[in-house]
Design a protein around this motif. Structure first.
Motif, PDB file in Angstrom:
ATOM      1  N   HIS A   1       8.127 -26.210  -9.726  1.00  0.00           N
ATOM      2  CA  HIS A   1       7.377 -25.344 -10.317  1.00  0.00           C
ATOM      3  C   HIS A   1       7.471 -23.920  -9.886  1.00  0.00           C
ATOM      4  O   HIS A   1       7.858 -23.451  -8.969  1.00  0.00           O
ATOM      5  N   PHE A   2       7.230 -23.117 -10.933  1.00  0.00           N
ATOM      6  CA  PHE A   2       7.105 -21.697 -11.050  1.00  0.00           C
ATOM      7  C   PHE A   2       6.064 -21.272  -9.977  1.00  0.00           C
ATOM      8  O   PHE A   2       4.876 -21.603 -10.088  1.00  0.00           O
ATOM      9  N   VAL A   3       6.355 -20.193  -9.206  1.00  0.00           N
ATOM     10  CA  VAL A   3       5.113 -19.463  -8.228  1.00  0.00           C
ATOM     11  C   VAL A   3       4.884 -18.199  -8.591  1.00  0.00           C
ATOM     12  O   VAL A   3       5.590 -17.034  -7.869  1.00  0.00           O
ATOM     13  N   PRO A   4       4.134 -17.843  -9.311  1.00  0.00           N
ATOM     14  CA  PRO A   4       3.928 -16.553  -9.891  1.00  0.00           C
ATOM     15  C   PRO A   4       3.225 -15.468  -9.157  1.00  0.00           C
ATOM     16  O   PRO A   4       3.576 -14.341  -9.042  1.00  0.00           O
ATOM     17  N   GLU A   5       2.696 -16.040  -8.130  1.00  0.00           N
ATOM     18  CA  GLU A   5       2.024 -15.122  -7.133  1.00  0.00           C
ATOM     19  C   GLU A   5       3.104 -14.425  -6.108  1.00  0.00           C
ATOM     20  O   GLU A   5       2.653 -13.448  -5.759  1.00  0.00           O
ATOM     21  N   SER A   6       4.073 -15.184  -5.822  1.00  0.00           N
ATOM     22  CA  SER A   6       5.385 -14.537  -5.227  1.00  0.00           C
ATOM     23  C   SER A   6       6.429 -14.105  -5.990  1.00  0.00           C
ATOM     24  O   SER A   6       7.341 -13.458  -5.184  1.00  0.00           O
ATOM     25  N   SER A   7       6.394 -13.882  -7.263  1.00  0.00           N
ATOM     26  CA  SER A   7       7.519 -13.628  -7.967  1.00  0.00           C
ATOM     27  C   SER A   7       6.950 -11.967  -8.623  1.00  0.00           C
ATOM     28  O   SER A   7       6.116 -11.614  -8.479  1.00  0.00           O
ATOM     29  N   ASP A   8       8.347 -11.480  -8.941  1.00  0.00           N
ATOM     30  CA  ASP A   8       8.324 -10.164  -9.567  1.00  0.00           C
ATOM     31  C   ASP A   8       9.077  -9.922 -10.971  1.00  0.00           C
ATOM     32  O   ASP A   8      10.068  -9.480 -10.620  1.00  0.00           O
ATOM     33  N   PRO A   9       8.436 -10.488 -11.840  1.00  0.00           N
ATOM     34  CA  PRO A   9       9.539 -10.492 -13.105  1.00  0.00           C
ATOM     35  C   PRO A   9       9.929  -9.039 -13.322  1.00  0.00           C
ATOM     36  O   PRO A   9      10.896  -8.801 -13.965  1.00  0.00           O
ATOM     37  N   THR A  10       9.113  -8.056 -13.411  1.00  0.00           N
ATOM     38  CA  THR A  10       9.538  -6.647 -13.811  1.00  0.00           C
ATOM     39  C   THR A  10      10.582  -6.425 -12.830  1.00  0.00           C
ATOM     40  O   THR A  10      11.224  -5.433 -13.183  1.00  0.00           O
ATOM     41  N   GLY A  11      10.515  -6.688 -11.647  1.00  0.00           N
ATOM     42  CA  GLY A  11      11.547  -6.483 -10.392  1.00  0.00           C
ATOM     43  C   GLY A  11      12.732  -7.356 -10.800  1.00  0.00           C
ATOM     44  O   GLY A  11      13.719  -7.129  -9.937  1.00  0.00           O
TER      45      GLY A  11
ATOM     46  N   ARG B   1      12.720 -10.833 -10.213  1.00  0.00           N
ATOM     47  CA  ARG B   1      12.775 -11.986  -9.364  1.00  0.00           C
ATOM     48  C   ARG B   1      11.692 -13.044  -9.643  1.00  0.00           C
ATOM     49  O   ARG B   1      10.495 -12.728  -9.619  1.00  0.00           O
ATOM     50  N   TRP B   2      12.185 -14.225  -9.819  1.00  0.00           N
ATOM     51  CA  TRP B   2      11.241 -15.466 -10.042  1.00  0.00           C
ATOM     52  C   TRP B   2      11.471 -16.386  -9.121  1.00  0.00           C
ATOM     53  O   TRP B   2      12.566 -16.536  -8.668  1.00  0.00           O
ATOM     54  N   ASN B   3      10.292 -16.717  -8.382  1.00  0.00           N
ATOM     55  CA  ASN B   3      10.417 -17.809  -7.222  1.00  0.00           C
ATOM     56  C   ASN B   3       9.907 -19.329  -7.669  1.00  0.00           C
ATOM     57  O   ASN B   3       8.894 -19.140  -8.427  1.00  0.00           O
TER      58      ASN B   3
ATOM     59  N   LEU C   1      15.209 -17.000  -8.314  1.00  0.00           N
ATOM     60  CA  LEU C   1      16.224 -16.602  -9.038  1.00  0.00           C
ATOM     61  C   LEU C   1      15.917 -15.275  -9.445  1.00  0.00           C
ATOM     62  O   LEU C   1      15.173 -14.622  -9.482  1.00  0.00           O
ATOM     63  N   MET C   2      17.117 -14.651 -10.062  1.00  0.00           N
ATOM     64  CA  MET C   2      17.309 -13.391 -10.818  1.00  0.00           C
ATOM     65  C   MET C   2      16.786 -13.356 -12.200  1.00  0.00           C
ATOM     66  O   MET C   2      16.990 -12.513 -12.709  1.00  0.00           O
ATOM     67  N   THR C   3      16.593 -14.601 -12.754  1.00  0.00           N
ATOM     68  CA  THR C   3      16.332 -14.793 -14.254  1.00  0.00           C
ATOM     69  C   THR C   3      15.287 -15.880 -14.217  1.00  0.00           C
ATOM     70  O   THR C   3      14.801 -16.556 -13.483  1.00  0.00           O
ATOM     71  N   HIS C   4      14.395 -15.957 -15.503  1.00  0.00           N
ATOM     72  CA  HIS C   4      13.191 -16.724 -15.611  1.00  0.00           C
ATOM     73  C   HIS C   4      13.535 -18.067 -15.722  1.00  0.00           C
ATOM     74  O   HIS C   4      12.596 -18.863 -15.856  1.00  0.00           O
ATOM     75  N   TRP C   5      14.739 -18.538 -15.621  1.00  0.00           N
ATOM     76  CA  TRP C   5      15.182 -20.036 -15.558  1.00  0.00           C
ATOM     77  C   TRP C   5      16.403 -20.455 -15.134  1.00  0.00           C
ATOM     78  O   TRP C   5      17.060 -19.556 -14.912  1.00  0.00           O
TER      79      TRP C   5
END
Length: 135
Positions: free
Chosen positions: A22-32, A34-36, A96-100
């Motif tokens: 599952h995606f962890v939005p609270e520790s991700s930074d899509p504008t930067g 980084r997707w965790n 990841l450096m991409t959203h998937w």
């Protein structure tokens, strides 16, 4: 895609490996960039003999096709032994450096006679919501 469709389930030599990502939005930074992603692994010894997990191997591929290989001893600092019918569960994560992207790999198990085999971890999918497009 539903979370169940993103995960994987495989049996090799009596060892079942299930993964639920599952995606962890609270520790991700899509504008930067980084997707965790977290993933929950369940390993069940459905075979007739005890085994010990010795090593792991992961192949992680992001949405740009960049590939990263990870090898190491055990999982989360442990080398669990499983009697027939026993299970071991753990959770880990990967950025990841991409959203998937995707992950797949293998766990190396050792039998009591010291022979080893790899149990497959089928490909599973790391997917965040589609990033917002800039206007």
């Amino acid at each position: 895609m539903a979370t169940k469709e993103l995960g994987s389930d495989a049996i090799t030599n009596g060892i079942r490996v299930r993964v639920s990502p599952h995606f962890v939005p609270e520790s991700s930074d899509p504008t930067g960039g980084r997707w965790n992603f977290a993933y929950h692994v369940t390993i069940i010894n459905e075979g007739p003999e005890p085994v010990t997990l010795r090593r792991r191997h992961w192949t992680i591929v992001d949405g740009d096709g960049d590939r990263h290989e990870v090898d190491g001893e055990g999982v989360i600092g442990q080398q669990p032994s499983l009697q027939p019918g026993e299970r071991f569960e753990y959770q880990s994560f990967t950025p990841l450096m991409t959203h998937w992207g995707t992950m797949e790999g293998a766990f190396t198990f050792e039998r009591s006679d010291h022979t080893a085999f790899d149990a497959r971890v089928e490909r599973f999918f790391l997917v965040s919501p589609e990033p917002k497009r800039r206007k």
